[in-house]
Design a protein around this motif. Structure first.
Motif, PDB file in Angstrom:
ATOM      1  N   ARG A  57       0.843  -1.149  -0.097  1.00 13.49           N
ATOM      2  CA  ARG A  57      -0.059  -0.173  -0.026  1.00 13.49           C
ATOM      3  C   ARG A  57       0.818   1.268   0.042  1.00 13.49           C
ATOM      4  NH1 ARG A  57      -4.841   0.324   3.725  1.00 13.49           N
ATOM      5  NH2 ARG A  57      -5.223   2.228   2.490  1.00 13.49           N
ATOM      6  N   VAL A  58       2.039   1.116   0.883  1.00  9.90           N
ATOM      7  CA  VAL A  58       2.802   2.602   0.749  1.00  9.90           C
ATOM      8  C   VAL A  58       3.569   2.480  -0.518  1.00  9.90           C
ATOM      9  CG1 VAL A  58       4.990   3.456   1.850  1.00  9.90           C
ATOM     10  CG2 VAL A  58       3.222   2.398   3.233  1.00  9.90           C
ATOM     11  N   SER A  59       3.879   1.499  -1.257  1.00 12.77           N
ATOM     12  CA  SER A  59       4.550   1.631  -2.325  1.00 12.77           C
ATOM     13  C   SER A  59       3.552   2.143  -3.319  1.00 12.77           C
ATOM     14  CB  SER A  59       5.206   0.090  -3.020  1.00 12.77           C
ATOM     15  OG  SER A  59       6.041  -0.267  -2.189  1.00 12.77           O
ATOM     16  N   LEU A  60       2.468   1.740  -3.486  1.00 14.73           N
ATOM     17  CA  LEU A  60       1.410   2.201  -4.525  1.00 14.73           C
ATOM     18  C   LEU A  60       1.143   3.740  -4.399  1.00 14.73           C
ATOM     19  CD1 LEU A  60      -0.876   1.536  -6.627  1.00 14.73           C
ATOM     20  CD2 LEU A  60      -2.273   1.082  -4.754  1.00 14.73           C
ATOM     21  N   TYR A  61       1.086   4.109  -2.760  1.00 17.87           N
ATOM     22  CA  TYR A  61       0.913   5.519  -2.700  1.00 17.87           C
ATOM     23  C   TYR A  61       1.979   6.220  -3.130  1.00 17.87           C
ATOM     24  CZ  TYR A  61       0.408   9.756  -0.191  1.00 17.87           C
ATOM     25  OH  TYR A  61       0.272  11.201   0.080  1.00 17.87           O
ATOM     26  N   LEU A  62       3.441   5.795  -2.816  1.00 16.27           N
ATOM     27  CA  LEU A  62       4.332   6.624  -3.334  1.00 16.27           C
ATOM     28  C   LEU A  62       4.333   6.719  -4.826  1.00 16.27           C
ATOM     29  CD1 LEU A  62       6.897   5.453  -0.532  1.00 16.27           C
ATOM     30  CD2 LEU A  62       5.889   7.715  -0.709  1.00 16.27           C
ATOM     31  N   ASN A  63       4.078   5.728  -5.653  1.00 21.04           N
ATOM     32  CA  ASN A  63       4.111   5.703  -6.903  1.00 21.04           C
ATOM     33  C   ASN A  63       2.891   6.522  -7.577  1.00 21.04           C
ATOM     34  OD1 ASN A  63       6.399   3.771  -7.326  1.00 21.04           O
ATOM     35  ND2 ASN A  63       5.282   1.791  -7.099  1.00 21.04           N
ATOM     36  N   GLU A  64       2.051   6.445  -7.081  1.00 22.17           N
ATOM     37  CA  GLU A  64       0.642   7.518  -7.444  1.00 22.17           C
ATOM     38  C   GLU A  64       1.336   9.053  -7.127  1.00 22.17           C
ATOM     39  OE1 GLU A  64      -2.491   6.257  -5.078  1.00 22.17           O
ATOM     40  OE2 GLU A  64      -2.965   4.596  -6.557  1.00 22.17           O
ATOM     41  N   GLN A  65       2.226   9.294  -6.406  1.00 16.60           N
ATOM     42  CA  GLN A  65       2.536  10.441  -6.076  1.00 16.60           C
ATOM     43  C   GLN A  65       3.615  11.266  -7.018  1.00 16.60           C
ATOM     44  OE1 GLN A  65       0.671  12.265  -3.863  1.00 16.60           O
ATOM     45  NE2 GLN A  65      -0.370  10.422  -3.844  1.00 16.60           N
ATOM     46  N   ARG A  66       4.143  10.140  -7.638  1.00 17.32           N
ATOM     47  CA  ARG A  66       5.178  10.677  -8.703  1.00 17.32           C
ATOM     48  C   ARG A  66       4.650  11.403  -9.796  1.00 17.32           C
ATOM     49  NH1 ARG A  66       9.428   5.665  -8.572  1.00 17.32           N
ATOM     50  NH2 ARG A  66       9.594   5.752  -6.177  1.00 17.32           N
TER      51      ARG A  66
END
Length: 66
Positions: A57-66
């Motif tokens: 979930r954190v990886s997905l969130y961080l990837n969406e913020q790029r």
């Protein structure tokens, strides 16, 4: 059902005891992190499942913020 064992409680307590600083630059990220332990403590998920889910979930969130 997987219950939280004394070993898991001790590991979590050691993590808390050795944490000296917390920095949450984003409320959304903090919300993801803080909602994850509940099912583990309730015995609905194992510690490993919780860590994997949190990582995803954190990886997905961080990837969406790029």
């Amino acid at each position: 059902m997987h219950l939280v064992t004394e070993d898991k409680i001790q590991r979590f307590q050691e993590l808390v005891d050795h944490t000296t600083q917390l920095y949450w630059p984003e409320d959304d990220l903090a919300n993801i992190v803080w909602e994850m332990p509940g099912p583990c403590f309730a015995g609905d998920k194992t510690l490993d499942q919780t860590i994997d889910l949190l990582d995803n979930r954190v990886s997905l969130y961080l990837n969406e913020q790029r």
